[in-house]
Design an enzyme around this catalytic site. Structure first.
Site, PDB file in Angstrom:
ATOM      1  N   LYS A  79       0.887  -1.618   0.090  1.00 52.94           N
ATOM      2  CA  LYS A  79       0.030   0.105   0.079  1.00 52.94           C
ATOM      3  C   LYS A  79       0.723   1.084   0.100  1.00 52.94           C
ATOM      4  O   LYS A  79       2.290   1.326   0.123  1.00 52.94           O
ATOM      5  CB  LYS A  79      -1.135   0.196   1.792  1.00 52.94           C
ATOM      6  CG  LYS A  79       0.229   0.107   2.478  1.00 52.94           C
ATOM      7  CD  LYS A  79      -1.148  -0.176   3.761  1.00 52.94           C
ATOM      8  CE  LYS A  79      -0.137  -0.894   5.075  1.00 52.94           C
ATOM      9  NZ  LYS A  79      -1.212   0.029   6.144  1.00 52.94           N
ATOM     10  N   ARG A 109     -10.778  -0.273  14.632  1.00 51.66           N
ATOM     11  CA  ARG A 109     -11.333   0.031  13.520  1.00 51.66           C
ATOM     12  C   ARG A 109     -11.873   0.028  12.190  1.00 51.66           C
ATOM     13  O   ARG A 109     -13.065   0.981  12.247  1.00 51.66           O
ATOM     14  CB  ARG A 109      -9.277   0.471  12.919  1.00 51.66           C
ATOM     15  CG  ARG A 109      -9.247   1.511  11.423  1.00 51.66           C
ATOM     16  CD  ARG A 109      -7.629   1.270  10.923  1.00 51.66           C
ATOM     17  NE  ARG A 109      -6.807   0.098  10.328  1.00 51.66           N
ATOM     18  CZ  ARG A 109      -6.374   0.109  10.729  1.00 51.66           C
ATOM     19  NH1 ARG A 109      -4.785   0.413  10.537  1.00 51.66           N
ATOM     20  NH2 ARG A 109      -5.419  -1.472  10.034  1.00 51.66           N
ATOM     21  N   HIS A 134      -5.820  -7.619  12.822  1.00 51.44           N
ATOM     22  CA  HIS A 134      -4.866  -6.636  12.970  1.00 51.44           C
ATOM     23  C   HIS A 134      -3.992  -5.976  14.336  1.00 51.44           C
ATOM     24  O   HIS A 134      -5.100  -5.604  15.081  1.00 51.44           O
ATOM     25  CB  HIS A 134      -5.260  -5.007  12.273  1.00 51.44           C
ATOM     26  CG  HIS A 134      -3.323  -5.161  11.509  1.00 51.44           C
ATOM     27  ND1 HIS A 134      -2.968  -4.691  10.473  1.00 51.44           N
ATOM     28  CD2 HIS A 134      -3.570  -3.185  12.385  1.00 51.44           C
ATOM     29  CE1 HIS A 134      -1.644  -4.167  11.235  1.00 51.44           C
ATOM     30  NE2 HIS A 134      -2.061  -3.205  11.545  1.00 51.44           N
ATOM     31  N   ARG A 159       1.201 -11.122   7.202  1.00 52.20           N
ATOM     32  CA  ARG A 159       1.309 -10.297   5.660  1.00 52.20           C
ATOM     33  C   ARG A 159       3.250  -8.629   6.874  1.00 52.20           C
ATOM     34  O   ARG A 159       3.237  -8.531   7.898  1.00 52.20           O
ATOM     35  CB  ARG A 159      -0.019  -9.325   6.053  1.00 52.20           C
ATOM     36  CG  ARG A 159      -0.946  -9.901   5.890  1.00 52.20           C
ATOM     37  CD  ARG A 159      -1.699  -9.084   5.821  1.00 52.20           C
ATOM     38  NE  ARG A 159      -2.132  -8.400   7.740  1.00 52.20           N
ATOM     39  CZ  ARG A 159      -2.782  -8.686   8.401  1.00 52.20           C
ATOM     40  NH1 ARG A 159      -3.472  -9.867   8.368  1.00 52.20           N
ATOM     41  NH2 ARG A 159      -2.591  -7.824   9.711  1.00 52.20           N
ATOM     42  N   TYR A 204      14.527  31.740   3.492  1.00 51.83           N
ATOM     43  CA  TYR A 204      13.461  32.579   3.687  1.00 51.83           C
ATOM     44  C   TYR A 204      13.605  31.982   5.006  1.00 51.83           C
ATOM     45  O   TYR A 204      13.728  32.006   6.145  1.00 51.83           O
ATOM     46  CB  TYR A 204      12.230  31.461   3.402  1.00 51.83           C
ATOM     47  CG  TYR A 204      11.723  31.367   2.161  1.00 51.83           C
ATOM     48  CD1 TYR A 204      11.570  32.199   1.236  1.00 51.83           C
ATOM     49  CD2 TYR A 204      11.938  30.400   1.453  1.00 51.83           C
ATOM     50  CE1 TYR A 204      11.341  31.846  -0.263  1.00 51.83           C
ATOM     51  CE2 TYR A 204      11.579  30.019   0.075  1.00 51.83           C
ATOM     52  CZ  TYR A 204      10.870  30.727  -0.293  1.00 51.83           C
ATOM     53  OH  TYR A 204      10.509  30.549  -1.522  1.00 51.83           O
ATOM     54  N   CYS A 212      13.418  24.929   1.218  1.00 45.70           N
ATOM     55  CA  CYS A 212      12.615  25.171   0.467  1.00 45.70           C
ATOM     56  C   CYS A 212      11.784  24.324   0.044  1.00 45.70           C
ATOM     57  O   CYS A 212      12.190  23.151   0.217  1.00 45.70           O
ATOM     58  CB  CYS A 212      13.094  26.590  -0.656  1.00 45.70           C
ATOM     59  SG  CYS A 212      14.526  27.353   0.030  1.00 45.70           S
ATOM     60  N   ASP A 223      11.835  23.125  -3.309  1.00 52.24           N
ATOM     61  CA  ASP A 223      13.216  22.361  -4.237  1.00 52.24           C
ATOM     62  C   ASP A 223      14.528  22.795  -4.035  1.00 52.24           C
ATOM     63  O   ASP A 223      14.960  21.809  -4.760  1.00 52.24           O
ATOM     64  CB  ASP A 223      12.809  23.071  -5.701  1.00 52.24           C
ATOM     65  CG  ASP A 223      10.716  23.546  -6.226  1.00 52.24           C
ATOM     66  OD1 ASP A 223      10.468  22.561  -5.915  1.00 52.24           O
ATOM     67  OD2 ASP A 223      11.011  24.612  -5.642  1.00 52.24           O
TER      68      ASP A 223
END
Length: 376
Positions: free
Chosen positions: A42, A139, A169, A225, A269, A316, A318
């Protein structure tokens, strides 16, 4: 990857196929003979690339597990053929597509069973499903008690449904005190027995997640799992003494620019970092737009030429800047390791998680698709 190829990439994650295989083999060796394994892929394989991970671990697994219908259907579109189980709830209008693709939904309400049955009857195809059982996490899942048994009887009575599997689970299996985990296992086992008395016998029961596998709890059912442990990450620090795992993912970039910054100058920044003395500063073309945490501003480190270099100022979207005053060989094109090893130094996922205030799983899942995955 050749140096010139690496320099063309702004940032990339390197995924070790050997590490993925090692982790599956190490877990498999700890299990009782004959126990099947499912690979949990997942969230795009916890950030590792779901389809590619599926291909690598195919020899070790009987099932793949995902969280949503969209994830399962995408794997089918990419040619993944083994059974896929959706661990989370599925909207009823997805059932026909899942049945046609041979994908197993989790069922735990009569309404879900009715919708799945209607779609199966209309298609003329038996629909396998796994019954989700709540043994304490609260859940999803029907309760592991008399009301749950009655509901399971109603669910399995719907036409064209195939009661293939049943699971629960663990929610505290990664702790030293396993009393809660033992209680959950006992509840599931008793519920399985109660269903058998009603003639309801799923072919595949599975309880153990990664923590259960490493602690050998719930590993005596039909399947386990393998989730975060598949990727070489321990569910908790306390578990590092169990099966030896190898992290599969490392994160890399290159220096794009190096400059001298005089004392008194601000960096990035907001001017949250001001150089107290002259600094030699390198720019790294990675940022929170790639999923690298902004919360590492002024405290994270990277490795350049085997030496730790601290982030200066805010990360930042990027880019970010690091102190290379003590790394005189740093220059444009120098490799940067954001996660992983360089020489005798290593930056671990646990270190990044602690400094950024993130959960280790979260860090991996937040690396977005702007970061190419290179499998080697």
């Amino acid at each position: 990857m050749q140096q010139e190829e690496r320099e063309k990439r702004r940032v990339y994650a390197k995924i070790s196929k050997a590490a993925l295989c090692h982790n599956m083999e190490a877990m498999q060796a700890s299990l009782p003979a004959g126990i099947k394994m499912a690979g949990v892929v997942k969230a795009d394989g916890y950030g590792h690339g779901a389809a590619s991970v599926c291909e690598v671990i195919a020899p070790y697994v009987a099932f793949y597990c995902v969280a949503a219908a969209e994830e399962a259907l995408e794997l089918r579109e990419k040619g993944i053929e083994k059974p896929i189980l959706i661990l989370g709830p599925v909207p009823g209008d997805n059932y026909a597509s899942l049945i046609r693709a041979g994908i197993r939904p989790s069922i735990f309400t009569e309404e879900q069973a009715a919708s799945l049955s209607t779609a199966a009857v209309a298609l003329g195809i038996r629909a396998p499903f796994h019954l989700a059982v709540d043994t304490g996490m609260n859940r999803i899942g029907l309760r592991a008690d008399e009301t749950g048994v009655a509901l399971a009887e109603k669910i399995t009575a719907y036409p064209m449904l195939d009661f293939e599997g049943m699971f629960t689970h663990f929610y505290r299996a990664d702790e030293w005190d396993l009393e809660t985990t033992e209680r959950q296992t006992a509840r599931f086992r008793n519920f399985k027995t109660a269903l058998a008395e009603k003639g309801l016998k799923p072919r595949i029961c599975h309880v153990a997640n990664s923590a259960g596998i490493l602690n050998l709890h719930g590993t005596d059912f039909d399947m386990v799992r393998a989730g975060i442990a598949l990727y070489g990450i321990y569910p908790a620090e306390e578990m590092a003494h169990t099966v030896r795992l190898k992290p599969a993912l490392s994160l890399h970039s290159t220096v794009t620019y190096v400059k001298e910054v005089p004392a008194g100058e601000a960096i990035s920044y907001g001017g949250t970092y001001v150089a107290a003395s002259a600094k030699r500063v390198a720019t790294v073309p990675v940022g929170y737009g790639d999923g690298y945490p902004r919360s590492l501003s002024n405290k994270g480190e990277v490795l350049i030429h085997g030496k730790r270099c601290r982030i200066l100022g805010r990360v930042c979207m990027d880019q970010f800047m690091v102190d290379v005053s003590e790394v005189r060989e740093a220059a444009p094109g120098s490799p940067v390791t954001l996660l992983g090893a360089d020489g005798n130094e290593r930056i671990t996922l646990e270190e990044l998680a602690e400094k950024s205030g993130r959960f280790p799983y979260e860090f991996m899942c937040c690396l977005n698709r702007r970061v190419p995955r290179i499998y080697c």
